[in-house]
Structures are given as structure tokens and as C-alpha cells.
Design a protein around this motif. Structure first.
Motif, mmCIF file in Angstrom:
data_model
loop_
_atom_site.group_PDB
_atom_site.id
_atom_site.type_symbol
_atom_site.label_atom_id
_atom_site.label_comp_id
_atom_site.label_asym_id
_atom_site.label_seq_id
_atom_site.Cartn_x
_atom_site.Cartn_y
_atom_site.Cartn_z
ATOM 1 N N GLY A 227 25.246 51.106 38.628
ATOM 2 C CA GLY A 227 24.685 49.813 39.020
ATOM 3 C C GLY A 227 25.599 48.662 38.658
ATOM 4 N N LEU A 228 26.204 48.728 37.468
ATOM 5 C CA LEU A 228 27.124 47.674 37.043
ATOM 6 C C LEU A 228 28.354 47.620 37.954
ATOM 7 C CD1 LEU A 228 26.990 48.120 33.159
ATOM 8 C CD2 LEU A 228 26.165 46.153 34.454
ATOM 9 N N LEU B 295 22.074 44.705 43.199
ATOM 10 C CA LEU B 295 21.954 43.309 43.636
ATOM 11 C C LEU B 295 21.355 42.450 42.533
ATOM 12 C CD1 LEU B 295 22.292 41.168 45.756
ATOM 13 C CD2 LEU B 295 20.116 41.873 46.780
ATOM 14 N N ALA B 296 20.361 42.995 41.811
ATOM 15 C CA ALA B 296 19.742 42.248 40.711
ATOM 16 C C ALA B 296 20.777 41.915 39.637
ATOM 17 C CB ALA B 296 18.589 43.048 40.110
ATOM 18 N N LEU B 297 21.617 42.891 39.307
ATOM 19 C CA LEU B 297 22.656 42.651 38.304
ATOM 20 C C LEU B 297 23.695 41.657 38.802
ATOM 21 C CD1 LEU B 297 23.176 46.286 36.966
ATOM 22 C CD2 LEU B 297 22.353 44.331 35.642
ATOM 23 N N LEU C 285 23.217 39.231 40.951
ATOM 24 C CA LEU C 285 22.576 37.921 40.851
ATOM 25 C C LEU C 285 22.524 37.452 39.404
ATOM 26 C CD1 LEU C 285 19.648 38.625 43.330
ATOM 27 C CD2 LEU C 285 21.492 36.993 43.727
ATOM 28 N N GLY C 286 22.275 38.413 38.505
ATOM 29 C CA GLY C 286 22.259 38.090 37.080
ATOM 30 C C GLY C 286 23.618 37.627 36.587
ATOM 31 N N PHE C 287 24.684 38.262 37.085
ATOM 32 C CA PHE C 287 26.046 37.849 36.709
ATOM 33 C C PHE C 287 26.296 36.398 37.111
ATOM 34 C CE2 PHE C 287 27.725 42.480 37.097
ATOM 35 C CZ PHE C 287 27.205 42.756 35.839
ATOM 36 N N VAL C 288 25.880 36.057 38.339
ATOM 37 C CA VAL C 288 26.073 34.687 38.822
ATOM 38 C C VAL C 288 25.277 33.704 37.974
ATOM 39 C CG1 VAL C 288 25.716 33.122 40.770
ATOM 40 C CG2 VAL C 288 26.531 35.446 41.180
ATOM 41 N N LEU C 289 24.035 34.061 37.654
ATOM 42 C CA LEU C 289 23.192 33.179 36.856
ATOM 43 C C LEU C 289 23.769 32.992 35.453
ATOM 44 C CD1 LEU C 289 20.582 31.537 36.916
ATOM 45 C CD2 LEU C 289 19.355 33.567 36.133
ATOM 46 N N ILE C 290 24.253 34.087 34.856
ATOM 47 C CA ILE C 290 24.876 34.003 33.529
ATOM 48 C C ILE C 290 26.127 33.127 33.581
ATOM 49 C CG2 ILE C 290 26.106 35.332 31.764
ATOM 50 C CD1 ILE C 290 24.167 37.642 32.347
ATOM 51 N N PHE C 291 26.920 33.299 34.639
ATOM 52 C CA PHE C 291 28.129 32.484 34.787
ATOM 53 C C PHE C 291 27.780 30.994 34.858
ATOM 54 C CE2 PHE C 291 30.889 30.154 37.721
ATOM 55 C CZ PHE C 291 32.091 30.228 37.043
ATOM 56 N N LEU C 292 26.757 30.659 35.646
ATOM 57 C CA LEU C 292 26.347 29.253 35.763
ATOM 58 C C LEU C 292 25.849 28.718 34.426
ATOM 59 C CD1 LEU C 292 24.487 29.328 39.205
ATOM 60 C CD2 LEU C 292 26.720 28.326 38.712
ATOM 61 N N ALA C 293 25.062 29.539 33.709
ATOM 62 C CA ALA C 293 24.539 29.108 32.416
ATOM 63 C C ALA C 293 25.667 28.877 31.416
ATOM 64 C CB ALA C 293 23.556 30.149 31.875
ATOM 65 N N VAL D 247 29.835 41.045 43.763
ATOM 66 C CA VAL D 247 30.322 39.708 43.403
ATOM 67 C C VAL D 247 31.739 39.503 43.915
ATOM 68 C CG1 VAL D 247 30.916 38.175 41.485
ATOM 69 C CG2 VAL D 247 28.832 39.572 41.374
ATOM 70 N N ILE D 248 32.617 40.506 43.704
ATOM 71 C CA ILE D 248 34.020 40.392 44.108
ATOM 72 C C ILE D 248 34.151 40.272 45.626
ATOM 73 C CG2 ILE D 248 36.243 41.570 44.172
ATOM 74 C CD1 ILE D 248 35.511 40.421 41.450
ATOM 75 N N GLN D 249 33.369 41.062 46.362
ATOM 76 C CA GLN D 249 33.472 41.082 47.820
ATOM 77 C C GLN D 249 32.731 39.914 48.477
ATOM 78 O OE1 GLN D 249 32.001 44.958 48.847
ATOM 79 N NE2 GLN D 249 33.835 46.032 48.113
ATOM 80 N N GLY D 250 31.935 39.187 47.711
ATOM 81 C CA GLY D 250 31.197 38.058 48.284
ATOM 82 C C GLY D 250 30.086 38.518 49.209
#
Length: 234
Positions: free
Chosen positions: A7-8, A203-205, A207-215, A15-18
Motif C-alpha cells: 500500500g505504501l 489512495l488513502a495513504l 491523500l494522507g501523504f499530501v495532507l501531512i506535507f501541507l501540515a 503521488v509521483i505519477q500525479g
């Protein structure tokens, strides 16, 4: 354990492929949150300046109320906005429920007390330094507030970034008033909850990566601005 690493890995490549869904949800989250942030800042920052400069009967009560509302449960805010915007509510005729506008309204209500309280503390300290000078210059109350808002702009930006961090990670109120509709009101936090429930951990992870990055980005910005503000005072 293999499922976790799988999953990771999939999340990383999304994320890398957009991934289109990932980009769409992220952009919608930023659009809603940034819109709410601008509106909330336009309300909260002048309010903080008024509370710092002006003396009126219910000033202390207003400050106490703002501090108390900082801890207002977002789910309660979502419920109140839902009732107001529902068909049987006073603003139901506008048809705003389950739209990004409803989500913006909920986020504005949530973050205005936070931004106003943080900004008021900074402006109050600055007002104690500027009080005698501005009084001696016989400037108008509006000029006093404008001077404070300009000279405390770094601290006020920090307050706004704190509001952004609170809003971007909100899920309860957004789920209630937005409905988590695909391609309409689905944002990072609600999408994570949905995809986790569906078992789509990749997909959940992602999205979580993006949210963590923003935070993390917001917190680093707050730290950098706070450090710059302290160095500027020295």
C-alpha cells in the motif's frame, strides 16, 4: 506486513505519477480552504485590531468569547450550518447545502475565533509599545488600527497560517455540510475517511501523504515567520 508495504509503495507512485483523482481532490481542498482563509482573515484581523485599540463595554466579554470559541467542536459547527442551510432552514432557499460554498462557510466559522485570538495577542502587545506615540500624534482610531495591522503583518500571517492548518485538516463539519460528493465536495480529509472505509489504502495513504506535507509546510512557515519576527524585534 506485505500488504502495508504494498500500500505504501502504491501510494508513493500515485503521488509521483500525479494521479488525476489525487490532484483533483487536493486542488479542491486548497480552493475551499484558501477561500475560507481569506474570508476569515478579512473578518478576524480587523476584529482583533478593534479589540486591541478600542475600549468598549463588552470588550472583555468579546475576548473571552473568542477564546472560548477556539475550542468549539467542528461537528457542532457543521450541524448548525446544516440546519441553517437545509430546506427547512432560514437559508434553505439559497440551495447551498452540499456545495463547496457550504464547506467554506463552516470553515470560516471554525477558524475566525482562532485567527482573531492569536492576532489579538500580537496586536495587544504591539499596542502597548505604540500607545503613547500614537496618542501623542493624535491619529484617528482607524489610523491606529491600520498602523498596528501593517507593523504586525508577520505575526498576523502566522495567525492566518494557523487558521489554514486548522481548516485543511477538518473533517467533521465538512462531511456534514459537504456530503463528500465525488467531483464536487470531496476533499482530502473526507476522501481519506471514505477510501479507508472502502479498503483502498493506497489512495488513502497517498491523500494522507499530501495532507501531512501541507501540515508540515504550514508549521515550517509558522516557525520561520515566528523566528523572523523575533529577530526583527531584536
Amino acid at each position: 506486513m506485505s500488504d502495508l508495504w504494498g500500500g505504501l509503495t502504491q501510494a508513493f507512485w500515485l503521488v509521483i505519477q500525479g494521479d488525476p483523482d489525487l490532484i483533483d481532490i487536493t486542488l479542491r481542498s486548497l480552493q475551499v480552504t484558501l477561500t475560507a482563509l481569506v474570508i476569515a482573515s478579512l473578518i478576524a484581523l480587523p476584529l482583533a485590531a478593534v479589540l486591541a485599540v478600542r475600549r468598549f463595554r463588552y470588550r472583555r466579554l468579546t475576548i473571552a468569547l473568542l477564546n472560548a470559541l477556539m475550542g468549539l467542536p467542528p461537528v457542532v459547527v457543521g450541524l448548525i450550518v446544516y440546519i441553517l442551510l437545509s430546506r427547512s432552514g432560514p437559508f434553505g432557499v439559497l440551495g447551498l447545502l452540499f456545495t463547496p460554498t457550504a464547506m467554506v462557510i463552516a470553515q470560516v466559522i471554525i477558524i475566525v475565533p482562532l485567527i482573531a485570538s492569536i492576532a489579538h495577542q500580537s496586536l495587544r502587545d504591539l499596542w502597548s509599545e505604540y500607545h503613547d506615540l500614537l496618542i501623542s500624534m493624535n491619529v484617528t482610531p482607524w489610523q491606529k488600527m491600520r498602523t498596528l495591522l501593517w507593523d504586525a503583518r508577520r505575526a498576523l500571517l502566522t495567525a492566518s497560517l494557523a487558521g489554514f492548518g486548522r481548516a485543511i485538516g477538518e473533517v467533521g463539519a465538512i462531511m456534514i455540510v459537504g456530503g463528500n460528493i465525488d467531483n464536487a465536495t470531496r476533499v482530502l480529509t473526507t476522501a481519506i475517511a471514505l477510501e479507508t472505509g472502502k479498503g483502498d489504502f493506497a489512495l488513502a495513504l497517498a491523500l494522507g501523504f499530501v495532507l501531512i506535507f501541507l501540515a508540515i509546510a504550514v508549521n515550517l512557515a509558522i516557525h520561520a515567520l515566528g523566528r523572523t519576527e523575533r529577530e526583527g524585534r531584536w
